[in-house]
Design a protein around this motif. Structure first.
Motif, PDB file in Angstrom:
ATOM      1  N   GLU A 113       0.798  -1.226   0.000  1.00 45.92           N
ATOM      2  CA  GLU A 113       0.000   0.000   0.000  1.00 45.92           C
ATOM      3  C   GLU A 113       0.830   1.276   0.000  1.00 45.92           C
ATOM      4  O   GLU A 113       0.301   2.348  -0.257  1.00 45.92           O
ATOM      5  N   GLU A 114       2.126   1.168   0.240  1.00 47.04           N
ATOM      6  CA  GLU A 114       3.012   2.339   0.214  1.00 47.04           C
ATOM      7  C   GLU A 114       3.898   2.367  -1.033  1.00 47.04           C
ATOM      8  O   GLU A 114       4.723   3.252  -1.181  1.00 47.04           O
ATOM      9  N   ASP A 115       3.739   1.391  -1.925  1.00 53.97           N
ATOM     10  CA  ASP A 115       4.586   1.265  -3.111  1.00 53.97           C
ATOM     11  C   ASP A 115       3.764   1.599  -4.359  1.00 53.97           C
ATOM     12  O   ASP A 115       3.016   0.754  -4.866  1.00 53.97           O
ATOM     13  N   LEU A 116       3.923   2.831  -4.849  1.00 58.85           N
ATOM     14  CA  LEU A 116       3.121   3.305  -5.981  1.00 58.85           C
ATOM     15  C   LEU A 116       3.280   2.417  -7.209  1.00 58.85           C
ATOM     16  O   LEU A 116       2.293   2.052  -7.852  1.00 58.85           O
ATOM     17  N   GLY A 117       4.509   2.051  -7.538  1.00 56.80           N
ATOM     18  CA  GLY A 117       4.741   1.204  -8.716  1.00 56.80           C
ATOM     19  C   GLY A 117       4.042  -0.136  -8.601  1.00 56.80           C
ATOM     20  O   GLY A 117       3.433  -0.621  -9.568  1.00 56.80           O
ATOM     21  N   ALA A 118       4.114  -0.748  -7.412  1.00 61.19           N
ATOM     22  CA  ALA A 118       3.455  -2.039  -7.201  1.00 61.19           C
ATOM     23  C   ALA A 118       1.934  -1.893  -7.284  1.00 61.19           C
ATOM     24  O   ALA A 118       1.250  -2.765  -7.835  1.00 61.19           O
ATOM     25  N   LEU A 119       1.411  -0.801  -6.744  1.00 58.96           N
ATOM     26  CA  LEU A 119      -0.036  -0.565  -6.813  1.00 58.96           C
ATOM     27  C   LEU A 119      -0.494  -0.356  -8.250  1.00 58.96           C
ATOM     28  O   LEU A 119      -1.550  -0.861  -8.655  1.00 58.96           O
ATOM     29  N   GLU A 120       0.293   0.373  -9.019  1.00 56.36           N
ATOM     30  CA  GLU A 120      -0.063   0.588 -10.421  1.00 56.36           C
ATOM     31  C   GLU A 120      -0.019  -0.719 -11.210  1.00 56.36           C
ATOM     32  O   GLU A 120      -0.865  -0.969 -12.069  1.00 56.36           O
ATOM     33  N   ALA A 121       0.962  -1.580 -10.902  1.00 53.98           N
ATOM     34  CA  ALA A 121       1.039  -2.888 -11.563  1.00 53.98           C
ATOM     35  C   ALA A 121      -0.163  -3.751 -11.178  1.00 53.98           C
ATOM     36  O   ALA A 121      -0.751  -4.438 -12.028  1.00 53.98           O
ATOM     37  N   LEU A 122      -0.549  -3.710  -9.899  1.00 55.33           N
ATOM     38  CA  LEU A 122      -1.728  -4.446  -9.442  1.00 55.33           C
ATOM     39  C   LEU A 122      -2.980  -3.910 -10.126  1.00 55.33           C
ATOM     40  O   LEU A 122      -3.845  -4.681 -10.560  1.00 55.33           O
ATOM     41  N   ALA A 123      -3.074  -2.599 -10.253  1.00 58.47           N
ATOM     42  CA  ALA A 123      -4.228  -1.984 -10.928  1.00 58.47           C
ATOM     43  C   ALA A 123      -4.318  -2.463 -12.371  1.00 58.47           C
ATOM     44  O   ALA A 123      -5.412  -2.767 -12.865  1.00 58.47           O
ATOM     45  N   PHE A 163     -12.935  -3.833  -6.015  1.00 62.67           N
ATOM     46  CA  PHE A 163     -11.535  -3.912  -5.641  1.00 62.67           C
ATOM     47  C   PHE A 163     -10.711  -2.886  -6.418  1.00 62.67           C
ATOM     48  O   PHE A 163      -9.791  -2.263  -5.870  1.00 62.67           O
ATOM     49  N   ALA A 164     -11.041  -2.676  -7.685  1.00 61.61           N
ATOM     50  CA  ALA A 164     -10.335  -1.677  -8.496  1.00 61.61           C
ATOM     51  C   ALA A 164     -10.475  -0.288  -7.868  1.00 61.61           C
ATOM     52  O   ALA A 164      -9.524   0.503  -7.883  1.00 61.61           O
ATOM     53  N   LEU A 165     -11.634   0.009  -7.303  1.00 56.88           N
ATOM     54  CA  LEU A 165     -11.832   1.292  -6.622  1.00 56.88           C
ATOM     55  C   LEU A 165     -10.947   1.393  -5.373  1.00 56.88           C
ATOM     56  O   LEU A 165     -10.410   2.461  -5.088  1.00 56.88           O
ATOM     57  N   GLU A 166     -10.801   0.286  -4.674  1.00 53.46           N
ATOM     58  CA  GLU A 166      -9.922   0.286  -3.495  1.00 53.46           C
ATOM     59  C   GLU A 166      -8.472   0.560  -3.905  1.00 53.46           C
ATOM     60  O   GLU A 166      -7.759   1.297  -3.217  1.00 53.46           O
ATOM     61  N   ILE A 167      -8.053  -0.020  -5.013  1.00 53.79           N
ATOM     62  CA  ILE A 167      -6.694   0.235  -5.510  1.00 53.79           C
ATOM     63  C   ILE A 167      -6.559   1.697  -5.903  1.00 53.79           C
ATOM     64  O   ILE A 167      -5.556   2.347  -5.562  1.00 53.79           O
ATOM     65  N   ASP A 168      -7.553   2.230  -6.584  1.00 54.73           N
ATOM     66  CA  ASP A 168      -7.523   3.649  -6.973  1.00 54.73           C
ATOM     67  C   ASP A 168      -7.405   4.545  -5.750  1.00 54.73           C
ATOM     68  O   ASP A 168      -6.645   5.528  -5.761  1.00 54.73           O
ATOM     69  N   ASP A 169      -8.144   4.205  -4.699  1.00 50.82           N
ATOM     70  CA  ASP A 169      -8.067   4.985  -3.459  1.00 50.82           C
ATOM     71  C   ASP A 169      -6.668   4.914  -2.855  1.00 50.82           C
ATOM     72  O   ASP A 169      -6.133   5.928  -2.388  1.00 50.82           O
ATOM     73  N   ALA A 170      -6.069   3.722  -2.870  1.00 50.20           N
ATOM     74  CA  ALA A 170      -4.710   3.561  -2.315  1.00 50.20           C
ATOM     75  C   ALA A 170      -3.707   4.359  -3.133  1.00 50.20           C
ATOM     76  O   ALA A 170      -2.797   4.995  -2.565  1.00 50.20           O
ATOM     77  N   ILE A 171      -3.861   4.357  -4.447  1.00 51.91           N
ATOM     78  CA  ILE A 171      -2.958   5.126  -5.311  1.00 51.91           C
ATOM     79  C   ILE A 171      -3.149   6.613  -5.059  1.00 51.91           C
ATOM     80  O   ILE A 171      -2.175   7.368  -4.929  1.00 51.91           O
ATOM     81  N   SER A 172      -4.386   7.045  -4.953  1.00 52.32           N
ATOM     82  CA  SER A 172      -4.675   8.465  -4.698  1.00 52.32           C
ATOM     83  C   SER A 172      -4.079   8.942  -3.377  1.00 52.32           C
ATOM     84  O   SER A 172      -3.641  10.080  -3.266  1.00 52.32           O
ATOM     85  N   ALA A 173      -4.072   8.061  -2.396  1.00 51.29           N
ATOM     86  CA  ALA A 173      -3.514   8.414  -1.089  1.00 51.29           C
ATOM     87  C   ALA A 173      -2.005   8.650  -1.154  1.00 51.29           C
ATOM     88  O   ALA A 173      -1.451   9.361  -0.322  1.00 51.29           O
ATOM     89  N   LEU A 174      -1.354   8.051  -2.160  1.00 51.14           N
ATOM     90  CA  LEU A 174       0.095   8.200  -2.297  1.00 51.14           C
ATOM     91  C   LEU A 174       0.505   9.391  -3.163  1.00 51.14           C
ATOM     92  O   LEU A 174       1.630   9.869  -3.062  1.00 51.14           O
TER      93      LEU A 174
END
Length: 175
Positions: A113-123, A163-174
């Motif tokens: 949740e703190e790794d933008l690149g990993a979150l974008e890859a998951l998205a 779940f995609a919305l949850e990822i978007d929220d996590a990315i937005s938080a970063l």
């Protein structure tokens, strides 16, 4: 005025073929044509009945547009038109492989949740899964007229969308 007798079928209301794969620009054009015809300002000098009918048609056009524009809502609507209730509230059963993938994604989200690149890859992975399921839904509905299978796929797609919305929220938080 627009065809009120077609109000029981949003596709017919817009003059479109009843299928999952939809030309969104044709939908928008049909919507604009109907709205132009039924806009309340055009009927301001009409009788109370004409004004009420115009308002009902405008409201129907808005509801139909929102339903058909959204792939999940469009799929559920097609299933409903063909007598298949997706039972979203009561049927949450999913194939084991799908549930395992969901758990894997959730763990990945929590761990990164703190790794933008990993979150974008998951998205991107989740988005690809969504595209794959949309293709399967298209095949189930347009190809096979298998509305029961489509309803199962749509239930899964709802999970993926959430779940995609949850990822978007996590990315937005970063960012």
């Amino acid at each position: 005025m627009a065809n009120l007798s077609a109000s029981d079928d949003y596709f017919r209301f817009f003059g479109l073929e009843q299928q999952f794969s939809l030309d969104l620009s044709a939908l928008d054009q049909a919507y604009l044509a109907i709205q132009k015809e039924v806009h309340p300002d055009r009927h301001a000098r009409g009788s109370d009945t004409e004004q009420r009918l115009a308002m009902q048609m405008a409201t129907l056009a808005n509801t139909a547009l929102q339903t058909l524009k959204n792939p999940i809502q469009r799929g559920l609507y097609l299933c409903q038109l063909h007598g298949v209730d997706a039972r979203l509230e009561t049927n949450t059963a999913m194939p084991a492989a799908f549930l395992m993938k969901q758990m894997e994604w959730r763990e990945s989200l929590e761990e990164r949740e703190e790794d933008l690149g990993a979150l974008e890859a998951l998205a991107e992975e989740v988005d690809q899964s969504k595209r794959d399921i949309l293709t399967e839904i298209t095949q189930a509905i347009d190809g096979g007229k298998n509305y029961t299978r489509a309803a199962e796929l749509l239930r899964g797609l709802l999970f993926i969308d959430k779940f995609a919305l949850e990822i978007d929220d996590a990315i937005s938080a970063l960012v």
